[in-house]
Design a protein around this motif. Structure first.
Motif, PDB file in Angstrom:
ATOM      1  N   LEU A 256      45.034  41.110  45.458  1.00  0.00           N
ATOM      2  CA  LEU A 256      44.053  40.941  46.526  1.00  0.00           C
ATOM      3  C   LEU A 256      42.894  40.046  46.072  1.00  0.00           C
ATOM      4  CD1 LEU A 256      43.704  44.459  48.189  1.00  0.00           C
ATOM      5  CD2 LEU A 256      44.784  42.421  49.142  1.00  0.00           C
ATOM      6  N   GLY A 257      42.418  40.286  44.853  1.00  0.00           N
ATOM      7  CA  GLY A 257      41.352  39.448  44.316  1.00  0.00           C
ATOM      8  C   GLY A 257      41.774  38.007  44.187  1.00  0.00           C
ATOM      9  N   TYR A 258      43.020  37.787  43.808  1.00  0.00           N
ATOM     10  CA  TYR A 258      43.538  36.421  43.700  1.00  0.00           C
ATOM     11  C   TYR A 258      43.535  35.733  45.057  1.00  0.00           C
ATOM     12  CZ  TYR A 258      46.984  32.690  43.559  1.00  0.00           C
ATOM     13  OH  TYR A 258      47.621  31.490  43.714  1.00  0.00           O
ATOM     14  N   PHE A 259      43.964  36.446  46.104  1.00  0.00           N
ATOM     15  CA  PHE A 259      43.975  35.863  47.443  1.00  0.00           C
ATOM     16  C   PHE A 259      42.580  35.397  47.837  1.00  0.00           C
ATOM     17  CE2 PHE A 259      47.725  38.827  48.630  1.00  0.00           C
ATOM     18  CZ  PHE A 259      48.617  37.938  48.060  1.00  0.00           C
ATOM     19  N   PHE A 260      41.573  36.216  47.522  1.00  0.00           N
ATOM     20  CA  PHE A 260      40.200  35.844  47.859  1.00  0.00           C
ATOM     21  C   PHE A 260      39.755  34.614  47.070  1.00  0.00           C
ATOM     22  CE2 PHE A 260      35.771  36.044  46.410  1.00  0.00           C
ATOM     23  CZ  PHE A 260      35.136  35.772  47.616  1.00  0.00           C
ATOM     24  N   LEU A 261      39.925  34.657  45.743  1.00  0.00           N
ATOM     25  CA  LEU A 261      39.451  33.554  44.908  1.00  0.00           C
ATOM     26  C   LEU A 261      40.173  32.252  45.225  1.00  0.00           C
ATOM     27  CD1 LEU A 261      39.165  35.463  41.514  1.00  0.00           C
ATOM     28  CD2 LEU A 261      37.281  34.713  42.977  1.00  0.00           C
ATOM     29  N   ARG A 262      41.446  32.345  45.563  1.00  0.00           N
ATOM     30  CA  ARG A 262      42.234  31.149  45.878  1.00  0.00           C
ATOM     31  C   ARG A 262      41.747  30.483  47.161  1.00  0.00           C
ATOM     32  NH1 ARG A 262      48.172  32.286  47.823  1.00  0.00           N
ATOM     33  NH2 ARG A 262      46.894  33.047  49.556  1.00  0.00           N
ATOM     34  N   SER A 263      41.317  31.280  48.128  1.00  0.00           N
ATOM     35  CA  SER A 263      40.996  30.741  49.445  1.00  0.00           C
ATOM     36  C   SER A 263      39.507  30.543  49.698  1.00  0.00           C
ATOM     37  CB  SER A 263      41.561  31.666  50.536  1.00  0.00           C
ATOM     38  OG  SER A 263      40.987  32.962  50.437  1.00  0.00           O
TER      39      SER A 263
ATOM     40  N   GLY B  46      24.252  44.133  48.608  1.00  0.00           N
ATOM     41  CA  GLY B  46      23.241  45.174  48.677  1.00  0.00           C
ATOM     42  C   GLY B  46      22.209  44.959  47.583  1.00  0.00           C
ATOM     43  N   GLY B  47      21.968  45.988  46.779  1.00  0.00           N
ATOM     44  CA  GLY B  47      21.061  45.854  45.650  1.00  0.00           C
ATOM     45  C   GLY B  47      21.771  45.471  44.369  1.00  0.00           C
ATOM     46  N   ASP B  48      23.065  45.200  44.462  1.00  0.00           N
ATOM     47  CA  ASP B  48      23.869  44.829  43.298  1.00  0.00           C
ATOM     48  C   ASP B  48      24.294  43.373  43.391  1.00  0.00           C
ATOM     49  OD1 ASP B  48      23.718  47.445  42.406  1.00  0.00           O
ATOM     50  OD2 ASP B  48      25.654  48.014  43.247  1.00  0.00           O
ATOM     51  N   MET B  49      24.907  42.897  42.330  1.00  0.00           N
ATOM     52  CA  MET B  49      25.509  41.570  42.315  1.00  0.00           C
ATOM     53  C   MET B  49      26.961  41.712  41.878  1.00  0.00           C
ATOM     54  SD  MET B  49      23.944  40.025  38.783  1.00  0.00           S
ATOM     55  CE  MET B  49      25.434  39.097  38.413  1.00  0.00           C
ATOM     56  N   ILE B  50      27.793  40.789  42.343  1.00  0.00           N
ATOM     57  CA  ILE B  50      29.209  40.778  41.969  1.00  0.00           C
ATOM     58  C   ILE B  50      29.545  39.408  41.411  1.00  0.00           C
ATOM     59  CG2 ILE B  50      31.583  40.943  42.815  1.00  0.00           C
ATOM     60  CD1 ILE B  50      30.610  42.866  44.948  1.00  0.00           C
ATOM     61  N   TYR B  51      30.186  39.396  40.240  1.00  0.00           N
ATOM     62  CA  TYR B  51      30.614  38.139  39.637  1.00  0.00           C
ATOM     63  C   TYR B  51      31.868  37.622  40.341  1.00  0.00           C
ATOM     64  CZ  TYR B  51      27.541  39.024  35.618  1.00  0.00           C
ATOM     65  OH  TYR B  51      26.460  39.236  34.803  1.00  0.00           O
TER      66      TYR B  51
ATOM     67  N   PRO C 143      36.256  38.531  36.392  1.00  0.00           N
ATOM     68  CA  PRO C 143      35.503  38.462  37.645  1.00  0.00           C
ATOM     69  C   PRO C 143      35.595  39.787  38.391  1.00  0.00           C
ATOM     70  CG  PRO C 143      37.621  37.384  37.910  1.00  0.00           C
ATOM     71  CD  PRO C 143      37.517  37.761  36.451  1.00  0.00           C
ATOM     72  N   GLY C 144      34.727  39.963  39.369  1.00  0.00           N
ATOM     73  CA  GLY C 144      34.758  41.167  40.180  1.00  0.00           C
ATOM     74  C   GLY C 144      33.850  42.277  39.693  1.00  0.00           C
ATOM     75  N   ARG C 145      33.269  42.111  38.513  1.00  0.00           N
ATOM     76  CA  ARG C 145      32.407  43.170  38.011  1.00  0.00           C
ATOM     77  C   ARG C 145      31.144  43.279  38.868  1.00  0.00           C
ATOM     78  NH1 ARG C 145      29.557  43.991  32.023  1.00  0.00           N
ATOM     79  NH2 ARG C 145      28.936  46.143  32.390  1.00  0.00           N
ATOM     80  N   ARG C 146      30.741  44.502  39.151  1.00  0.00           N
ATOM     81  CA  ARG C 146      29.528  44.777  39.920  1.00  0.00           C
ATOM     82  C   ARG C 146      28.446  45.255  38.964  1.00  0.00           C
ATOM     83  NH1 ARG C 146      29.727  46.290  45.607  1.00  0.00           N
ATOM     84  NH2 ARG C 146      27.647  46.923  46.313  1.00  0.00           N
TER      85      ARG C 146
END
Length: 269
Positions: free
Chosen positions: A92-99, A128-133, A149-152
């Motif tokens: 799922l993460g790959y689909f997001f990063l690819r597109s 929100g109050g966090d960041m995601i790589y 990637p994907g770490r919050r």
């Protein structure tokens, strides 16, 4: 990460706006809650663990777990009867990063920046109050956890997060810090609300943020905002480096100008 109320209490009831939304599928939210229970799991979780972390009854947790297992998003160890995330989650993460258009535009420029400076380069967004790589291009010294990637992360504690928070006014910032009270990662982590507001305000004024020893000892960071053609903030790009090699003076002289040039190049790509 930040000190929060227990996962069970957070998960027990969806936000009021969602509960009143006729299109909101509460059962789907509960199912996703099961996957999110693995966010802070070191390895695997038993069914009782999942029920506790999600605030679901054991019977409901079992049905969701079984469904996710059948779909390939969870894997069950036949001997221990414990569960871990399956490879389809990564897919799922790959689909997001690819597109994702921002990722595709930024990646070549961030790779070039990493190759020029030889340091770890990141791109992150506010959640929100966090960041995601979204992207993490490692240096040779980084550990596996620092490459993925994907770490919050809580946004207040590092340079990229502070640049992202600089988009908010002080009232919104104070509210965000009250909702997730900062905790110290190192002896030098800034956790006082007024001090953080001052640092984020300074980053807003300067257009860049610098940090020292906030999450890891002997690590410094520098970040700037990545903006779109209308000058609206999209993400933060940042660099992390060993403090003994990159004191603040060197970050300002050698790294911050490169970050600004890279942000400009991405904006006009």
């Amino acid at each position: 990460m930040t000190t929060r109320s227990s996962p069970a209490s957070e998960a027990a009831s969806p936000p009021a706006a969602d509960a009143d939304d006729p299109l909101f599928v509460a059962s789907l939210e509960k199912g996703v809650r099961v996957l999110e229970a693995f966010r802070d799991a070191g390895d695997s979780l038993g069914l009782t663990d999942i029920a506790t972390l999600t605030g679901l009854g054991k019977s409901a947790a079992q049905r969701f777990v079984h469904t996710w297992e059948r779909l390939g998003y969870l894997v069950k160890d036949a001997r221990s009867r414990r569960y871990r995330l399956g490879p389809r989650v990564v897919e799922l993460g790959y689909f997001f990063l690819r597109s994702d258009r921002l990722v595709s535009m930024a990646a070549p420029h961030l790779v070039a920046l990493r190759d020029r400076c030889g340091l770890a380069v990141h791109m992150s967004v506010l959640a929100g109050g966090d960041m995601i790589y979204l992207l993490r291009l490692p240096s040779r010294q980084m550990t596996l956890a620092e490459m993925l990637p994907g770490r919050r992360m809580p946004a207040w504690c590092n340079s990229a997060g502070r640049m992202l928070l600089a988009q908010l006014d002080d009232a919104a910032l104070r509210l965000a810090l009250e909702r997730s009270p900062p905790r110290a990662f190192t002896s030098r982590t800034v956790v006082e609300t007024d001090a953080l507001l001052a640092l984020i305000g300074q980053a807003r004024e300067d257009g860049y943020a610098l940090t020292e020893d906030q999450v890891l000892q002997n690590q410094v960071g520098a970040a700037v905002l990545l903006r779109d053609a209308r000058d609206l903030p999209l993400a933060a790009i940042s660099i992390s480096a060993p403090r003994h090699e990159y004191p603040v003076e060197r970050l300002l002289r050698d790294i911050v100008p490169q970050l600004f040039r890279t942000a400009q190049a991405i904006q006009h790509a």
